[in-house]
Design a protein around this motif. Structure first.
Motif, PDB file in Angstrom:
ATOM      1  N   GLU A 182      78.807  46.654  52.212  1.00 47.56           N
ATOM      2  CA  GLU A 182      79.961  45.881  52.649  1.00 47.56           C
ATOM      3  C   GLU A 182      80.479  46.368  54.001  1.00 47.56           C
ATOM      4  O   GLU A 182      80.970  45.572  54.808  1.00 47.56           O
ATOM      5  CB  GLU A 182      81.086  45.961  51.597  1.00 47.56           C
ATOM      6  N   GLU A 183      80.378  47.662  54.253  1.00 44.58           N
ATOM      7  CA  GLU A 183      80.799  48.191  55.552  1.00 44.58           C
ATOM      8  C   GLU A 183      79.930  47.626  56.673  1.00 44.58           C
ATOM      9  O   GLU A 183      80.430  47.237  57.734  1.00 44.58           O
ATOM     10  CB  GLU A 183      80.727  49.726  55.554  1.00 44.58           C
ATOM     11  N   ILE A 184      78.641  47.566  56.453  1.00 50.89           N
ATOM     12  CA  ILE A 184      77.734  47.011  57.454  1.00 50.89           C
ATOM     13  C   ILE A 184      78.034  45.533  57.675  1.00 50.89           C
ATOM     14  O   ILE A 184      78.040  45.035  58.813  1.00 50.89           O
ATOM     15  CB  ILE A 184      76.267  47.219  57.025  1.00 50.89           C
ATOM     16  N   THR A 185      78.312  44.822  56.572  1.00 51.34           N
ATOM     17  CA  THR A 185      78.665  43.404  56.671  1.00 51.34           C
ATOM     18  C   THR A 185      79.940  43.217  57.485  1.00 51.34           C
ATOM     19  O   THR A 185      80.027  42.317  58.343  1.00 51.34           O
ATOM     20  CB  THR A 185      78.864  42.800  55.265  1.00 51.34           C
ATOM     21  N   ALA A 186      80.954  44.072  57.243  1.00 52.08           N
ATOM     22  CA  ALA A 186      82.212  43.986  57.992  1.00 52.08           C
ATOM     23  C   ALA A 186      81.999  44.289  59.469  1.00 52.08           C
ATOM     24  O   ALA A 186      82.629  43.675  60.336  1.00 52.08           O
ATOM     25  CB  ALA A 186      83.249  44.938  57.391  1.00 52.08           C
ATOM     26  N   ASP A 187      81.110  45.228  59.771  1.00 49.51           N
ATOM     27  CA  ASP A 187      80.797  45.524  61.173  1.00 49.51           C
ATOM     28  C   ASP A 187      80.219  44.294  61.865  1.00 49.51           C
ATOM     29  O   ASP A 187      80.604  43.953  62.994  1.00 49.51           O
ATOM     30  CB  ASP A 187      79.783  46.671  61.258  1.00 49.51           C
ATOM     31  N   ALA A 211      89.377  42.767  59.280  1.00 51.60           N
ATOM     32  CA  ALA A 211      89.409  41.322  59.020  1.00 51.60           C
ATOM     33  C   ALA A 211      88.127  40.881  58.327  1.00 51.60           C
ATOM     34  O   ALA A 211      88.143  39.973  57.490  1.00 51.60           O
ATOM     35  CB  ALA A 211      89.609  40.561  60.328  1.00 51.60           C
ATOM     36  N   GLY A 212      87.019  41.531  58.668  1.00 49.72           N
ATOM     37  CA  GLY A 212      85.757  41.231  58.000  1.00 49.72           C
ATOM     38  C   GLY A 212      85.819  41.529  56.520  1.00 49.72           C
ATOM     39  O   GLY A 212      85.275  40.783  55.691  1.00 49.72           O
ATOM     40  N   HIS A 213      86.486  42.616  56.160  1.00 52.65           N
ATOM     41  CA  HIS A 213      86.656  42.939  54.737  1.00 52.65           C
ATOM     42  C   HIS A 213      87.512  41.884  54.032  1.00 52.65           C
ATOM     43  O   HIS A 213      87.204  41.455  52.922  1.00 52.65           O
ATOM     44  CB  HIS A 213      87.327  44.312  54.593  1.00 52.65           C
ATOM     45  N   ILE A 214      88.607  41.490  54.691  1.00 52.67           N
ATOM     46  CA  ILE A 214      89.511  40.516  54.060  1.00 52.67           C
ATOM     47  C   ILE A 214      88.818  39.171  53.908  1.00 52.67           C
ATOM     48  O   ILE A 214      88.820  38.560  52.838  1.00 52.67           O
ATOM     49  CB  ILE A 214      90.811  40.369  54.873  1.00 52.67           C
ATOM     50  N   ALA A 215      88.213  38.692  55.008  1.00 49.33           N
ATOM     51  CA  ALA A 215      87.560  37.387  54.985  1.00 49.33           C
ATOM     52  C   ALA A 215      86.394  37.363  53.993  1.00 49.33           C
ATOM     53  O   ALA A 215      86.111  36.324  53.382  1.00 49.33           O
ATOM     54  CB  ALA A 215      87.070  37.020  56.385  1.00 49.33           C
ATOM     55  N   GLY A 216      85.722  38.502  53.841  1.00 50.01           N
ATOM     56  CA  GLY A 216      84.595  38.572  52.922  1.00 50.01           C
ATOM     57  C   GLY A 216      84.979  38.770  51.475  1.00 50.01           C
ATOM     58  O   GLY A 216      84.101  38.804  50.599  1.00 50.01           O
ATOM     59  N   GLY A 217      86.277  38.911  51.207  1.00 48.28           N
ATOM     60  CA  GLY A 217      86.724  39.130  49.832  1.00 48.28           C
ATOM     61  C   GLY A 217      86.174  40.404  49.231  1.00 48.28           C
ATOM     62  O   GLY A 217      85.923  40.487  48.023  1.00 48.28           O
ATOM     63  N   HIS A 218      85.994  41.429  50.065  1.00 49.19           N
ATOM     64  CA  HIS A 218      85.321  42.636  49.602  1.00 49.19           C
ATOM     65  C   HIS A 218      86.080  43.392  48.529  1.00 49.19           C
ATOM     66  O   HIS A 218      85.468  44.049  47.680  1.00 49.19           O
ATOM     67  CB  HIS A 218      85.039  43.561  50.792  1.00 49.19           C
TER      68      HIS A 218
END
Length: 463
Positions: A181-186, A111-118
């Motif tokens: 981006e992985e760290i951001t999603a975490d 969900a972090g990836h989706i919300a962040g528009g990664h």
């Protein structure tokens, strides 16, 4: 019901799959090709459970109204990824995870990836990297030409180095961006878990599993050549955040854990084989999940009477469980008792709080097997109800086409066949059957318009 896998994943593939948790994007075209070819699994019970896991997380991430689809993938490796507005979760992840919290942590990360528009950001980064590589190649080619015209081997060699180095630099730039981006999603995942009052310990357990898999593989990994942070790095970063949360030691609700255990057993029985399922049921000995797995295994391996008796006992223990009624319907269909099966499926439909589109289609199949004109008419109604809830169920359209055909509604059968091809991605045949259906319909009627939509459809190759 779940179906068995068509092939076994190689051991080395399992190891590298654990490194790919996150955005599965290299280039847009490869994502589309992969997502169209993944072996999808459909099961009303498992889909409902995973959606229940995801619902509060999506709400916390601001995605509640974004229509995120969750797709189950027939793959025994522990993995999940997103493409577009779809979140794919492997059955291997669902079966391996011992608690709901582990899967909820995975969903929170995605969900972090989706919300962040990664994904879109990664596409933009790929375009920039492509430009970098092209410029480096052109500069290198120019140096090679200059070296050749001046008979300078050193200059030509330097030109080759510039060209190769440019590609290497672009690749490292992309991988570094993905690790960020992985760290951001975490971090986003921990935020969502805190907002929903859930622990992050499941995420930690997942990443520790990855670290163990990497160690057992014996692989020597260059940290600058992978798209994800090294497992020990992720664990160190997460431990601080997880242990700061007031929910760190909060367990999953017992009822949710029970549903999770039943899901794991079901996947083991239908997809992992008798030995694996037996070991898992032994660990859960005496539980409702173990009894459920035993009933399913008994059914799957041909003891119809025994399976029916065990399923009736399950229904007595939980009379409002729609999936026990679904299993009873499956058993009665195999026993060639479609009328009784239809009654069981009808109860499943009425009890289903998730309003799955799969259960009405199963009810429609049983009514088709009854075979009377009245039953066939009811079958059409039920299958259409199911497809109304789940329009991408390509198999459902095939049953609908058969029901229409048996009732003599040939245009309806042709259009249903067109729909089945359409949602299978076979647009050429979908258009052929849509045109055949249209020829037997009144121009402008709703079914004629739907056929025209299929005829006019142009694939964009996007998910």
């Amino acid at each position: 019901m779940l179906s068995r896998p068509r092939s076994t994943i190689a051991k080395i593939a399992r190891v590298f799959a654990t490194l790919s948790l996150g955005v599965a994007v290299a280039v847009a075209s490869s994502v589309t090709a992969f997502a169209q070819s993944v072996p999808v699994v459909r099961d009303a019970e498992i889909e409902a459970l995973v959606r229940d896991y995801a619902r509060p997380i999506f709400k916390a991430a601001g995605l509640a109204n974004d229509g995120i689809d969750i797709v189950l993938v027939n793959d025994s490796s522990f993995n999940a990824f997103v493409t577009g507005r779809r979140l794919f979760i492997n059955t291997g992840a669902l079966m391996t995870a011992e608690t709901p919290n582990e899967i909820i942590g995975v969903i929170a990360h995605e969900a972090g990836h989706i919300a962040g528009g990664h994904q879109q950001k990664l596409r933009d980064q790929l375009e920039r990297a492509k430009t970098m590589a092209i410029i480096a190649t052109l500069l290198g080619a120019g140096a090679i030409v200059a070296g050749a015209t001046t008979n300078s081997r050193g200059l030509a060699g330097a030109g080759m180095g510039v060209a190769a180095g440019g590609g290497e630099m672009a690749q490292r730039s992309i991988l570094a961006y993905q690790r960020t981006e992985e760290i951001t999603a975490d971090r986003s995942a921990i935020t969502y878990l805190n907002a929903t009052g859930q622990s992050g310990m499941g995420m930690l357990k997942t990443f520790r599993r990855f670290q163990t898999a990497l160690s057992l593989s014996g692989a020597q990994i260059d940290p600058y050549r992978i798209s994800h942070p090294m497992p020990q790095e992720r664990i160190a970063n997460l431990e601080v955040l997880v242990k700061q949360s007031p929910n760190v030691d909060k367990p999953d609700p017992p009822a949710l854990q029970q549903r999770h255990d039943m899901m794991r057993v079901k996947i083991a029985v239908y997809m992992e084989g008798k030995a694996t399922a037996g070991r898992l049921m032994q660990k859960m000995r005496g539980s409702l999940a173990a009894l459920y797995g035993d009933a399913q295994s008994t059914y799957l391996y041909g003891d119809i009477a025994g399976a029916l008796a065990k399923t009736n006992a399950l229904i007595k223990a939980q009379p409002k469980n729609p999936y026990f009624q679904e299993l009873r319907g499956d058993i009665l269909m195999k026993a060639n008792k479609p009328k009784d099966a239809a009654e069981a499926y009808a109860k499943a439909v009425s009890l289903d709080p998730a309003r799955s589109g799969l259960l009405p289609v199963s009810l429609g199949q049983a009514l088709m097997a009854v075979g009377t004109p009245d039953a066939l008419k009811k079958a059409v109604v039920q299958i259409n109800n199911g497809l109304g809830r789940d329009k991408e169920n390509a198999e459902g359209y095939r049953y609908l086409a058969q029901a229409y055909g048996e009732l003599g509604d040939i245009p309806g059968a042709e259009l249903a066949t067109a729909e089945g091809h359409f949602y299978s991605g076979n647009y050429k045949d979908a258009k052929i059957f849509a045109m055949r259906a249209q020829q037997q319909m009144k121009r402008g009627e709703p079914r004629w318009i739907r056929a025209q939509d299929i005829i006019n459809y142009k694939s964009t190759s996007k998910i």
